[in-house]
Design a protein around this motif. Structure first.
Motif, PDB file in Angstrom:
ATOM      1  N   GLY A 240       1.001  80.862   3.423  1.00 33.58           N
ATOM      2  CA  GLY A 240       1.122  82.263   3.014  1.00 33.58           C
ATOM      3  C   GLY A 240       2.282  82.456   2.055  1.00 33.58           C
ATOM      4  N   GLU A 241       2.305  83.647   1.442  1.00 37.26           N
ATOM      5  CA  GLU A 241       3.262  83.921   0.364  1.00 37.26           C
ATOM      6  C   GLU A 241       4.722  83.836   0.814  1.00 37.26           C
ATOM      7  OE1 GLU A 241       2.072  84.244  -2.685  1.00 37.26           O
ATOM      8  OE2 GLU A 241       4.008  84.596  -3.652  1.00 37.26           O
ATOM      9  N   HIS A 242       4.976  84.138   2.108  1.00 35.83           N
ATOM     10  CA  HIS A 242       6.373  84.103   2.586  1.00 35.83           C
ATOM     11  C   HIS A 242       6.997  82.724   2.368  1.00 35.83           C
ATOM     12  CE1 HIS A 242       5.598  81.642   6.131  1.00 35.83           C
ATOM     13  NE2 HIS A 242       4.385  82.138   5.972  1.00 35.83           N
ATOM     14  N   LEU A 243       6.140  81.688   2.306  1.00 37.70           N
ATOM     15  CA  LEU A 243       6.626  80.325   2.033  1.00 37.70           C
ATOM     16  C   LEU A 243       7.387  80.252   0.715  1.00 37.70           C
ATOM     17  CD1 LEU A 243       3.811  77.668   2.521  1.00 37.70           C
ATOM     18  CD2 LEU A 243       6.129  77.639   3.408  1.00 37.70           C
ATOM     19  N   LYS A 244       6.924  81.068  -0.255  1.00 41.01           N
ATOM     20  CA  LYS A 244       7.537  81.057  -1.586  1.00 41.01           C
ATOM     21  C   LYS A 244       8.739  81.994  -1.665  1.00 41.01           C
ATOM     22  CE  LYS A 244       4.812  81.181  -5.244  1.00 41.01           C
ATOM     23  NZ  LYS A 244       3.664  81.441  -6.159  1.00 41.01           N
ATOM     24  N   ASN A 245       8.950  82.772  -0.596  1.00 44.31           N
ATOM     25  CA  ASN A 245      10.062  83.732  -0.629  1.00 44.31           C
ATOM     26  C   ASN A 245      11.336  83.164  -0.009  1.00 44.31           C
ATOM     27  OD1 ASN A 245       8.725  85.807  -1.955  1.00 44.31           O
ATOM     28  ND2 ASN A 245       7.803  86.578  -0.062  1.00 44.31           N
ATOM     29  N   ASN A 246      11.259  81.985   0.587  1.00 47.52           N
ATOM     30  CA  ASN A 246      12.437  81.403   1.244  1.00 47.52           C
ATOM     31  C   ASN A 246      12.784  80.054   0.613  1.00 47.52           C
ATOM     32  OD1 ASN A 246      14.369  80.361   2.878  1.00 47.52           O
ATOM     33  ND2 ASN A 246      13.195  80.536   4.794  1.00 47.52           N
ATOM     34  N   PRO A 247      13.879  80.008  -0.164  1.00 45.48           N
ATOM     35  CA  PRO A 247      14.227  78.768  -0.861  1.00 45.48           C
ATOM     36  C   PRO A 247      14.521  77.604   0.084  1.00 45.48           C
ATOM     37  CG  PRO A 247      15.980  80.407  -1.082  1.00 45.48           C
ATOM     38  CD  PRO A 247      14.830  81.100  -0.434  1.00 45.48           C
ATOM     39  N   MET A 248      14.807  77.903   1.366  1.00 45.73           N
ATOM     40  CA  MET A 248      15.072  76.834   2.333  1.00 45.73           C
ATOM     41  C   MET A 248      13.864  75.902   2.475  1.00 45.73           C
ATOM     42  SD  MET A 248      17.924  76.368   3.449  1.00 45.73           S
ATOM     43  CE  MET A 248      17.497  75.178   4.724  1.00 45.73           C
ATOM     44  N   ASN A 249      12.672  76.449   2.256  1.00 49.87           N
ATOM     45  CA  ASN A 249      11.475  75.604   2.411  1.00 49.87           C
ATOM     46  C   ASN A 249      11.472  74.472   1.393  1.00 49.87           C
ATOM     47  OD1 ASN A 249      10.484  77.103   4.553  1.00 49.87           O
ATOM     48  ND2 ASN A 249       9.531  78.609   3.195  1.00 49.87           N
ATOM     49  N   VAL A 250      11.913  74.782   0.174  1.00 48.97           N
ATOM     50  CA  VAL A 250      11.993  73.740  -0.863  1.00 48.97           C
ATOM     51  C   VAL A 250      12.963  72.663  -0.397  1.00 48.97           C
ATOM     52  CG1 VAL A 250      12.680  73.256  -3.241  1.00 48.97           C
ATOM     53  CG2 VAL A 250      11.451  75.362  -2.705  1.00 48.97           C
ATOM     54  N   ASN A 251      14.072  73.137   0.155  1.00 49.46           N
ATOM     55  CA  ASN A 251      15.088  72.210   0.642  1.00 49.46           C
ATOM     56  C   ASN A 251      14.536  71.316   1.748  1.00 49.46           C
ATOM     57  OD1 ASN A 251      17.954  71.874   2.285  1.00 49.46           O
ATOM     58  ND2 ASN A 251      18.082  71.891   0.049  1.00 49.46           N
ATOM     59  N   LEU A 252      13.727  71.891   2.626  1.00 48.06           N
ATOM     60  CA  LEU A 252      13.152  71.084   3.716  1.00 48.06           C
ATOM     61  C   LEU A 252      12.244  69.983   3.166  1.00 48.06           C
ATOM     62  CD1 LEU A 252      12.281  73.877   6.336  1.00 48.06           C
ATOM     63  CD2 LEU A 252      14.010  72.065   6.563  1.00 48.06           C
ATOM     64  N   VAL A 253      11.463  70.307   2.141  1.00 47.97           N
ATOM     65  CA  VAL A 253      10.583  69.282   1.553  1.00 47.97           C
ATOM     66  C   VAL A 253      11.433  68.209   0.876  1.00 47.97           C
ATOM     67  CG1 VAL A 253       8.698  68.822  -0.066  1.00 47.97           C
ATOM     68  CG2 VAL A 253       8.717  70.958   1.217  1.00 47.97           C
ATOM     69  N   GLN A 254      12.464  68.652   0.154  1.00 51.43           N
ATOM     70  CA  GLN A 254      13.328  67.663  -0.522  1.00 51.43           C
ATOM     71  C   GLN A 254      14.021  66.766   0.501  1.00 51.43           C
ATOM     72  OE1 GLN A 254      15.542  70.572  -2.702  1.00 51.43           O
ATOM     73  NE2 GLN A 254      14.384  70.239  -4.591  1.00 51.43           N
ATOM     74  N   GLN A 255      14.467  67.370   1.610  1.00 53.91           N
ATOM     75  CA  GLN A 255      15.095  66.556   2.675  1.00 53.91           C
ATOM     76  C   GLN A 255      14.116  65.525   3.211  1.00 53.91           C
ATOM     77  OE1 GLN A 255      16.749  68.732   6.019  1.00 53.91           O
ATOM     78  NE2 GLN A 255      17.889  70.052   4.614  1.00 53.91           N
ATOM     79  N   ALA A 256      12.875  65.945   3.414  1.00 53.07           N
ATOM     80  CA  ALA A 256      11.866  65.015   3.943  1.00 53.07           C
ATOM     81  C   ALA A 256      11.586  63.902   2.934  1.00 53.07           C
ATOM     82  CB  ALA A 256      10.577  65.778   4.273  1.00 53.07           C
ATOM     83  N   ILE A 257      11.588  64.241   1.650  1.00 51.95           N
ATOM     84  CA  ILE A 257      11.380  63.230   0.599  1.00 51.95           C
ATOM     85  C   ILE A 257      12.518  62.207   0.662  1.00 51.95           C
ATOM     86  CG2 ILE A 257      11.443  62.894  -1.929  1.00 51.95           C
ATOM     87  CD1 ILE A 257       9.845  65.537  -2.168  1.00 51.95           C
ATOM     88  N   HIS A 258      13.719  62.732   0.854  1.00 52.71           N
ATOM     89  CA  HIS A 258      14.893  61.858   0.967  1.00 52.71           C
ATOM     90  C   HIS A 258      14.799  60.989   2.230  1.00 52.71           C
ATOM     91  CE1 HIS A 258      18.981  60.483   1.036  1.00 52.71           C
ATOM     92  NE2 HIS A 258      19.198  61.087   2.192  1.00 52.71           N
ATOM     93  N   ALA A 259      14.534  61.639   3.366  1.00 48.99           N
ATOM     94  CA  ALA A 259      14.531  60.916   4.641  1.00 48.99           C
ATOM     95  C   ALA A 259      13.442  59.842   4.674  1.00 48.99           C
ATOM     96  CB  ALA A 259      14.333  61.905   5.791  1.00 48.99           C
ATOM     97  N   ALA A 260      12.314  60.126   4.029  1.00 46.42           N
ATOM     98  CA  ALA A 260      11.202  59.169   4.061  1.00 46.42           C
ATOM     99  C   ALA A 260      11.359  58.075   3.008  1.00 46.42           C
ATOM    100  CB  ALA A 260       9.875  59.913   3.843  1.00 46.42           C
ATOM    101  N   GLY A 261      12.386  58.186   2.188  1.00 42.18           N
ATOM    102  CA  GLY A 261      12.592  57.165   1.156  1.00 42.18           C
ATOM    103  C   GLY A 261      11.499  57.198   0.093  1.00 42.18           C
ATOM    104  N   ILE A 262      11.025  58.407  -0.189  1.00 42.42           N
ATOM    105  CA  ILE A 262      10.001  58.558  -1.236  1.00 42.42           C
ATOM    106  C   ILE A 262      10.658  58.340  -2.601  1.00 42.42           C
ATOM    107  CG2 ILE A 262       8.512  60.303  -2.368  1.00 42.42           C
ATOM    108  CD1 ILE A 262       7.385  59.366   0.314  1.00 42.42           C
ATOM    109  N   CYS A 263      10.073  57.457  -3.415  1.00 45.53           N
ATOM    110  CA  CYS A 263      10.630  57.192  -4.748  1.00 45.53           C
ATOM    111  C   CYS A 263       9.642  57.697  -5.805  1.00 45.53           C
ATOM    112  CB  CYS A 263      10.879  55.693  -4.931  1.00 45.53           C
ATOM    113  SG  CYS A 263       9.341  54.741  -5.036  1.00 45.53           S
ATOM    114  N   ARG A 264       9.953  57.441  -7.065  1.00 41.39           N
ATOM    115  CA  ARG A 264       9.089  57.960  -8.133  1.00 41.39           C
ATOM    116  C   ARG A 264       7.760  57.212  -8.232  1.00 41.39           C
ATOM    117  NH1 ARG A 264      10.659  61.142 -12.141  1.00 41.39           N
ATOM    118  NH2 ARG A 264       9.828  59.718 -13.700  1.00 41.39           N
TER     119      ARG A 264
END
Ligand SMILES: NC(=O)c1ccc[n+]([C@@H]2O[C@H](COP(=O)([O-])OP(=O)(O)OC[C@H]3O[C@@H](n4cnc5c(N)ncnc54)[C@H](O)[C@@H]3O)[C@@H](O)[C@H]2O)c1
Ligand SMILES: [Zn+2]
Length: 401
Positions: free
Chosen positions: A91-115
């Motif tokens: 839902g749209e509220h997902l786009k209203n909270n910048p913390m969600n972006v941070n959570l995805v970036q943290q997960a990318i970091h924690a999972a060792g996702i590379c380019r």
């Protein structure tokens, strides 16, 4: 004295290429599509895959995650699953909270996702816009596979190059242009959509048909009731055509990353984006776009551009699809016209608004007369009061009328 240093002129081009696939039952182990998408740049060890999942899609398709796990286990030569999915309520509220972006970036970091790894965003347009922005900014851009699960996301939101979230009361204020690695549209997600989300995406199909493809508009006009009645095969045709028209515009329209001031695919959107905000995001994007299309078509008619018959066809089609044509929150005193300022600021340069002079034929103008906007709203309001424009068909049905 040293001679003055001459300017170095930098000049290079980058071309982008990605596929938009259409399939059914994507994660059936017998379906090779996802494996082929992951294996498209096979070099080195199998890439990691981090899944960002829309809880709404997961709730309605409870076998989704177990199937993804089984699929990845079956194909270890092309993929290594990076742990459990990251789940977000859609839902749209997902786009209203910048913390969600941070959570995805943290997960990318924690999972060792590379380019060379992948993030798969599976869900509605809001989840895909948000996760897409996180993927575009982590490591300056990791590969993103979009698996859209709503009509809006399959027909429009997932197939282009824009990712982003809302900020400062403005839609998509923070974002990035970043093409995906691939898009995979699976029709089998759609039957579980709510009435609102089933029909919402069709507003974008009406939009693109009105500015680019009169035959497609006639198709939508002729099949409006069947679409509202949830004909899945017809919806597949609408999604395919709508996606193809959007893709063609991005590839051949001459301005994929919107450096200019013209944005034809945002026909009806100056009002739509403002209305979404004014409604506290209670209105869905598709419902707001339909209101914006009704308003701008009415404006085009009243200024003498769009013939009456064509204007009537547009309003009737929107109604038959189940959209409302007027909403009290549209009134100018609530701040609708601020949408024009925001629209101009978002693109920069001269205000450029798409109107119509015929079905399938857009025309850009550089200002809107506030009095004529008021008159257009008055006309839609009047129509609504005489039940020609309200309640929308879908709402009547929902209320059991
Ligand atoms: N980036 C772009 O170019 C672009 C273009 C058009 C729209 N958009 C954006 O897309 C967003 C709207 O997307 P949307 O219409 O998909 O709405 P949405 O993402 O808000 O999803 C609507 C609801 O459907 C649920 N859902 C998702 N899949 C489901 C399924 N298969 N069955 C049942 N429920 C399901 C979600 O959990 C959510 O509650 C807006 O933010 C809009 O700005 C972006
Ligand atoms: Zn839109």
């Amino acid at each position: 004295m040293q001679p003055p240093l001459t300017t170095i002129q930098q000049d290079f081009q980058v071309s982008f290429r990605y596929a938009v696939h259409f399939t059914r039952d994507l994660f059936a182990v017998s379906n090779p599509l996802f494996k082929n998408v992951l294996g498209q740049d096979a070099a080195g060890p199998p890439p990691k895959l981090l899944v960002v999942l829309d809880r709404g899609a997961q709730r309605h398709h409870p076998r989704l995650w177990p199937k993804i796990e089984a699929y990845c286990r079956r194909h270890p030569e092309v993929v290594t699953l990076a742990g459990a999915p990251l789940l977000f309520e859609g839902g749209e509220h997902l786009k209203n909270n910048p913390m969600n972006v941070n959570l995805v970036q943290q997960a990318i970091h924690a999972a060792g996702i590379c380019r060379h790894s992948y993030v798969a965003a599976i869900g509605g347009g809001a989840l895909i816009d948000m996760a897409g922005f996180a993927a575009a900014t982590a490591h300056r851009g990791v590969r993103l596979i979009r698996v859209p699960t709503t009509v809006m996301a399959q027909a429009d939101a997932s197939i282009g190059v824009k990712n982003g979230i809302n900020a400062f009361g403005q839609k998509n204020f923070i974002g990035a242009f970043a093409p995906p690695a691939a898009v995979v549209n699976d029709l089998d997600f759609l039957p579980t959509l709510s009435s609102r989300d089933w029909i919402g995406g069709v507003a974008e199909a009406v939009k693109v048909a009105l500015i680019k493809d009169a035959d497609f508009f006639t198709f939508l006009e002729e099949h409006a009731e069947a679409l509202a009645d949830r004909d899945l095969a017809l919806m597949q045709q609408v999604i395919y055509r709508c996606a193809a028209l959007h893709l063609e515009h991005i590839a051949r329209g001459g301005d994929p990353f919107e450096f200019g001031s013209s944005r034809p695919l945002d026909f009806g959107h100056w009002a739509a984006h403002r209305l979404e905000h004014l409604s506290g995001y209670e209105l869905g994007h598709g419902q707001a776009v339909a209101l914006g299309l009704a308003l701008d078509s009415t404006y085009a008619h009243l200024m003498g551009l769009l013939p009456r018959g064509q204007w009537q066809r547009i309003l009737t089609t929107l109604r038959s699809l189940g959209f409302a044509l007027y909403d009290a929150r549209m009134e100018v005193e609530h701040g609708l016209l601020d949408g024009l300022k925001e629209f101009q600021q978002h693109l920069g340069g001269r205000l450029t608004i798409m109107l119509l002079w015929d079905i399938g034929q857009g025309l850009e103008v550089h200002d809107l007369d506030p009095d004529l906007v008021r008159e257009s709203l008055g006309s839609l309001k009047e129509r609504a009061a005489t039940s020609e424009g309200y309640p929308p068909r879908g709402a009547a049905k929902l209320a059991g009328m």
